[in-house]
Motif scaffolding. Structure first.
Motif, PDB file in Angstrom:
ATOM      1  N   GLU A 124       0.751  -1.228   0.196  1.00  0.00           N
ATOM      2  CA  GLU A 124      -0.070  -0.126  -0.060  1.00  0.00           C
ATOM      3  C   GLU A 124       0.900   1.251   0.007  1.00  0.00           C
ATOM      4  O   GLU A 124       0.756   2.075   0.918  1.00  0.00           O
ATOM      5  CB  GLU A 124      -0.854  -0.050   1.224  1.00  0.00           C
ATOM      6  CG  GLU A 124      -1.660  -1.351   1.258  1.00  0.00           C
ATOM      7  CD  GLU A 124      -2.774  -1.209   0.061  1.00  0.00           C
ATOM      8  OE1 GLU A 124      -3.138  -0.232  -0.393  1.00  0.00           O
ATOM      9  OE2 GLU A 124      -3.075  -2.095  -0.470  1.00  0.00           O
ATOM     10  N   LYS A 137     -16.774   3.183   7.225  1.00  0.00           N
ATOM     11  CA  LYS A 137     -15.895   3.235   6.250  1.00  0.00           C
ATOM     12  C   LYS A 137     -16.043   2.802   4.756  1.00  0.00           C
ATOM     13  O   LYS A 137     -16.611   1.941   4.674  1.00  0.00           O
ATOM     14  CB  LYS A 137     -14.808   2.281   6.736  1.00  0.00           C
ATOM     15  CG  LYS A 137     -13.103   2.411   5.973  1.00  0.00           C
ATOM     16  CD  LYS A 137     -12.298   1.474   6.760  1.00  0.00           C
ATOM     17  CE  LYS A 137     -11.068   1.428   6.091  1.00  0.00           C
ATOM     18  NZ  LYS A 137      -9.909   0.701   6.849  1.00  0.00           N
ATOM     19  N   ASN A 163      -7.111  10.373   7.773  1.00  0.00           N
ATOM     20  CA  ASN A 163      -6.266   9.327   7.788  1.00  0.00           C
ATOM     21  C   ASN A 163      -6.126   8.486   6.725  1.00  0.00           C
ATOM     22  O   ASN A 163      -6.224   7.280   6.640  1.00  0.00           O
ATOM     23  CB  ASN A 163      -6.321   8.457   9.005  1.00  0.00           C
ATOM     24  CG  ASN A 163      -5.041   7.499   9.352  1.00  0.00           C
ATOM     25  OD1 ASN A 163      -4.011   7.968   9.072  1.00  0.00           O
ATOM     26  ND2 ASN A 163      -5.237   6.413   9.899  1.00  0.00           N
ATOM     27  N   ASN A 164      -6.374   9.095   5.448  1.00  0.00           N
ATOM     28  CA  ASN A 164      -6.436   8.632   3.962  1.00  0.00           C
ATOM     29  C   ASN A 164      -7.329   7.669   3.704  1.00  0.00           C
ATOM     30  O   ASN A 164      -7.433   6.698   3.175  1.00  0.00           O
ATOM     31  CB  ASN A 164      -5.127   7.847   3.875  1.00  0.00           C
ATOM     32  CG  ASN A 164      -3.829   8.796   3.673  1.00  0.00           C
ATOM     33  OD1 ASN A 164      -3.873   9.741   3.191  1.00  0.00           O
ATOM     34  ND2 ASN A 164      -2.763   8.193   4.328  1.00  0.00           N
ATOM     35  N   GLN A 165      -8.542   7.823   4.554  1.00  0.00           N
ATOM     36  CA  GLN A 165      -9.763   6.895   4.314  1.00  0.00           C
ATOM     37  C   GLN A 165     -10.990   8.051   4.339  1.00  0.00           C
ATOM     38  O   GLN A 165     -11.070   8.917   5.107  1.00  0.00           O
ATOM     39  CB  GLN A 165     -10.053   6.057   5.437  1.00  0.00           C
ATOM     40  CG  GLN A 165     -11.143   5.228   5.277  1.00  0.00           C
ATOM     41  CD  GLN A 165     -10.982   4.304   4.311  1.00  0.00           C
ATOM     42  OE1 GLN A 165      -9.878   3.548   4.006  1.00  0.00           O
ATOM     43  NE2 GLN A 165     -12.045   4.327   3.355  1.00  0.00           N
ATOM     44  N   TYR A 166     -11.940   7.583   3.577  1.00  0.00           N
ATOM     45  CA  TYR A 166     -13.319   8.154   3.409  1.00  0.00           C
ATOM     46  C   TYR A 166     -14.174   7.430   4.209  1.00  0.00           C
ATOM     47  O   TYR A 166     -14.267   6.162   4.357  1.00  0.00           O
ATOM     48  CB  TYR A 166     -13.829   8.304   2.195  1.00  0.00           C
ATOM     49  CG  TYR A 166     -13.210   9.230   0.893  1.00  0.00           C
ATOM     50  CD1 TYR A 166     -13.493  10.357   0.720  1.00  0.00           C
ATOM     51  CD2 TYR A 166     -12.169   8.475   0.178  1.00  0.00           C
ATOM     52  CE1 TYR A 166     -12.963  11.115  -0.099  1.00  0.00           C
ATOM     53  CE2 TYR A 166     -11.566   9.315  -0.921  1.00  0.00           C
ATOM     54  CZ  TYR A 166     -11.833  10.487  -1.118  1.00  0.00           C
ATOM     55  OH  TYR A 166     -11.397  11.284  -1.788  1.00  0.00           O
ATOM     56  N   TYR A 167     -15.109   8.191   4.912  1.00  0.00           N
ATOM     57  CA  TYR A 167     -16.292   7.739   5.742  1.00  0.00           C
ATOM     58  C   TYR A 167     -17.650   8.377   5.086  1.00  0.00           C
ATOM     59  O   TYR A 167     -17.458   9.445   5.080  1.00  0.00           O
ATOM     60  CB  TYR A 167     -15.879   7.894   7.126  1.00  0.00           C
ATOM     61  CG  TYR A 167     -14.928   7.236   7.771  1.00  0.00           C
ATOM     62  CD1 TYR A 167     -15.065   5.949   8.214  1.00  0.00           C
ATOM     63  CD2 TYR A 167     -13.565   7.941   7.803  1.00  0.00           C
ATOM     64  CE1 TYR A 167     -13.758   5.404   8.985  1.00  0.00           C
ATOM     65  CE2 TYR A 167     -12.489   7.173   8.201  1.00  0.00           C
ATOM     66  CZ  TYR A 167     -12.430   5.782   8.929  1.00  0.00           C
ATOM     67  OH  TYR A 167     -11.471   5.095   9.028  1.00  0.00           O
ATOM     68  N   ASP A 188     -15.023   1.618   1.105  1.00  0.00           N
ATOM     69  CA  ASP A 188     -13.788   0.575   0.516  1.00  0.00           C
ATOM     70  C   ASP A 188     -13.663   1.440  -0.861  1.00  0.00           C
ATOM     71  O   ASP A 188     -14.481   1.149  -1.829  1.00  0.00           O
ATOM     72  CB  ASP A 188     -14.218  -0.683   0.515  1.00  0.00           C
ATOM     73  CG  ASP A 188     -14.295  -1.484   1.806  1.00  0.00           C
ATOM     74  OD1 ASP A 188     -13.259  -1.159   2.631  1.00  0.00           O
ATOM     75  OD2 ASP A 188     -15.151  -2.426   2.103  1.00  0.00           O
ATOM     76  N   LYS A 189     -12.512   2.032  -1.198  1.00  0.00           N
ATOM     77  CA  LYS A 189     -12.330   2.875  -2.456  1.00  0.00           C
ATOM     78  C   LYS A 189     -11.219   2.359  -3.110  1.00  0.00           C
ATOM     79  O   LYS A 189     -10.173   2.095  -2.377  1.00  0.00           O
ATOM     80  CB  LYS A 189     -12.468   4.244  -2.273  1.00  0.00           C
ATOM     81  CG  LYS A 189     -13.780   4.949  -1.778  1.00  0.00           C
ATOM     82  CD  LYS A 189     -13.525   6.396  -1.624  1.00  0.00           C
ATOM     83  CE  LYS A 189     -13.258   7.046  -3.004  1.00  0.00           C
ATOM     84  NZ  LYS A 189     -14.419   7.041  -4.021  1.00  0.00           N
ATOM     85  N   TYR A 191     -13.347  12.877   5.688  1.00  0.00           N
ATOM     86  CA  TYR A 191     -12.044  12.322   5.330  1.00  0.00           C
ATOM     87  C   TYR A 191     -10.984  12.568   6.312  1.00  0.00           C
ATOM     88  O   TYR A 191     -10.884  13.353   6.795  1.00  0.00           O
ATOM     89  CB  TYR A 191     -11.489  12.915   3.981  1.00  0.00           C
ATOM     90  CG  TYR A 191     -10.325  12.433   3.481  1.00  0.00           C
ATOM     91  CD1 TYR A 191     -10.471  10.959   2.858  1.00  0.00           C
ATOM     92  CD2 TYR A 191      -8.904  13.020   3.796  1.00  0.00           C
ATOM     93  CE1 TYR A 191      -9.144  10.790   2.175  1.00  0.00           C
ATOM     94  CE2 TYR A 191      -7.841  12.397   3.133  1.00  0.00           C
ATOM     95  CZ  TYR A 191      -7.880  11.467   2.307  1.00  0.00           C
ATOM     96  OH  TYR A 191      -6.875  10.713   2.014  1.00  0.00           O
ATOM     97  N   GLN A 223      -7.574  13.995  -0.629  1.00  0.00           N
ATOM     98  CA  GLN A 223      -6.254  13.819  -0.070  1.00  0.00           C
ATOM     99  C   GLN A 223      -5.289  15.063  -0.437  1.00  0.00           C
ATOM    100  O   GLN A 223      -4.619  15.286   0.561  1.00  0.00           O
ATOM    101  CB  GLN A 223      -5.578  12.568  -0.970  1.00  0.00           C
ATOM    102  CG  GLN A 223      -4.054  12.272  -0.522  1.00  0.00           C
ATOM    103  CD  GLN A 223      -3.316  11.417  -1.741  1.00  0.00           C
ATOM    104  OE1 GLN A 223      -3.751  11.407  -2.850  1.00  0.00           O
ATOM    105  NE2 GLN A 223      -2.385  10.690  -1.139  1.00  0.00           N
TER     106      GLN A 223
END
Length: 285
Positions: free
Chosen positions: A67, A282, A240-244, A284-285, A238, A133
């Motif tokens: 990753e 969360k 920690n590099n994650q979408y919710y 998943d993208k 957004y 990002q």
């Protein structure tokens, strides 16, 4: 009586000829000038992509992490390596391969590399290619440059009350100034995600807005309000590099009220609202 028939004067004929020549020549000249500007910008971006891929390979050889991502320090390394004076606005890496780069060339042109293709884009288009990002990197950068770092006691580091104005307000003000006085809209992919999730609002009306969580962490909220302030009506977050997304049962994505310095994170890093603990999901993208 015979009337005199007046023909065109030499000057009139010359004017007509020049007008015809201009009509034919100007588009060709403009096209040539555009091509002359675009060529070096595209060449620069090609060098940036090559250097970015080199950086990805180096990082993978060091830690063997599948990753791999490129952060602000990596972007600076790439820019220094190419040494053309341009700046990287956004990068995306998937499966150890650079899949997207948004680059501002030294001559000011914007170049998008995506799907193994390079193209020049307009300033108006840029918001459709920037993702959360990039916006988060900008928010963190502005926080440091403007010395806005908040603490968890409700005061910023200048000893002022978080409500006069709040920590988030100061960061939001600097954030807007860097985006032509407006909060940036969600990009095309982010808007599509909301549509696919049966969001009943207009995704194009949402904007990314930085705000501080309870522990002083910067988060981004996809907000329905375009004004600076200590609260938001958000449907996407957004961090920690994650979408919710805020999802209520199976009824699709919805907005929820988020107050400055109240949002927390559970042991898995998932954001939770004090009165709405189970709805941030969360993506998943």
């Amino acid at each position: 009586m015979r009337k005199n028939k007046k023909g065109f004067t030499l000057i009139e004929i010359i004017v007509v000829i020049l007008a015809v020549l201009m009509a034919v020549a100007v588009p060709s000249v403009l096209k040539y000038l555009n091509t002359a500007q675009e060529a070096p910008a595209l060449t620069e971006c090609h060098a940036i992509v090559t250097a970015a891929q080199k950086r990805v390979i180096e990082k993978y050889s060091q830690n063997h992490d599948d990753e791999i991502t490129l952060d602000e320090a990596d972007n600076q390394w790439i820019e220094d390596f190419v040494d053309k004076g341009g700046s990287i606005l956004e990068t995306d890496v998937k499966n150890k391969e650079v899949t997207k780069i948004l680059y501002k060339a030294s001559n000011g042109l914007l170049v998008l590399y995506e799907n193994n293709e390079y193209k020049i884009i307009d300033d108006e288009e840029i918001s459709y290619f920037k993702s959360a990002q990039t916006m988060m990197q900008l928010a963190n950068k502005l926080e440091k440059e403007n010395d806005i770092k908040a603490d968890v006691n409700g005061n910023n580091n200048n000893g002022e009350s978080s409500k006069k104005p709040g920590w988030s307000y100061k960061l939001q003000k600097a954030f807007k100034e860097q985006n032509n006085g407006q909060y940036p809209k969600l990009n095309e992919e982010e808007q599509k995600t909301l549509k696919d999730g049966n969001y009943n609002g207009d995704p194009n009306a949402l904007v990314w807005k930085p705000m501080y969580a309870k522990d002083g962490t910067v988060i981004l909220l996809a907000d329905t309000k375009g004004s600076a302030g200590s609260n938001a009506l958000a449907v996407m977050l957004y961090y920690n590099n994650q979408y919710y997304v805020n999802q209520f049962a199976n009824f699709g994505y919805r907005t929820t009220y988020v107050q400055e310095a109240t949002l927390e994170f559970d042991e898995n890093g998932v954001p939770i609202n004090p009165d709405d603990k189970n709805f941030w999901v969360k993506l998943d993208k």
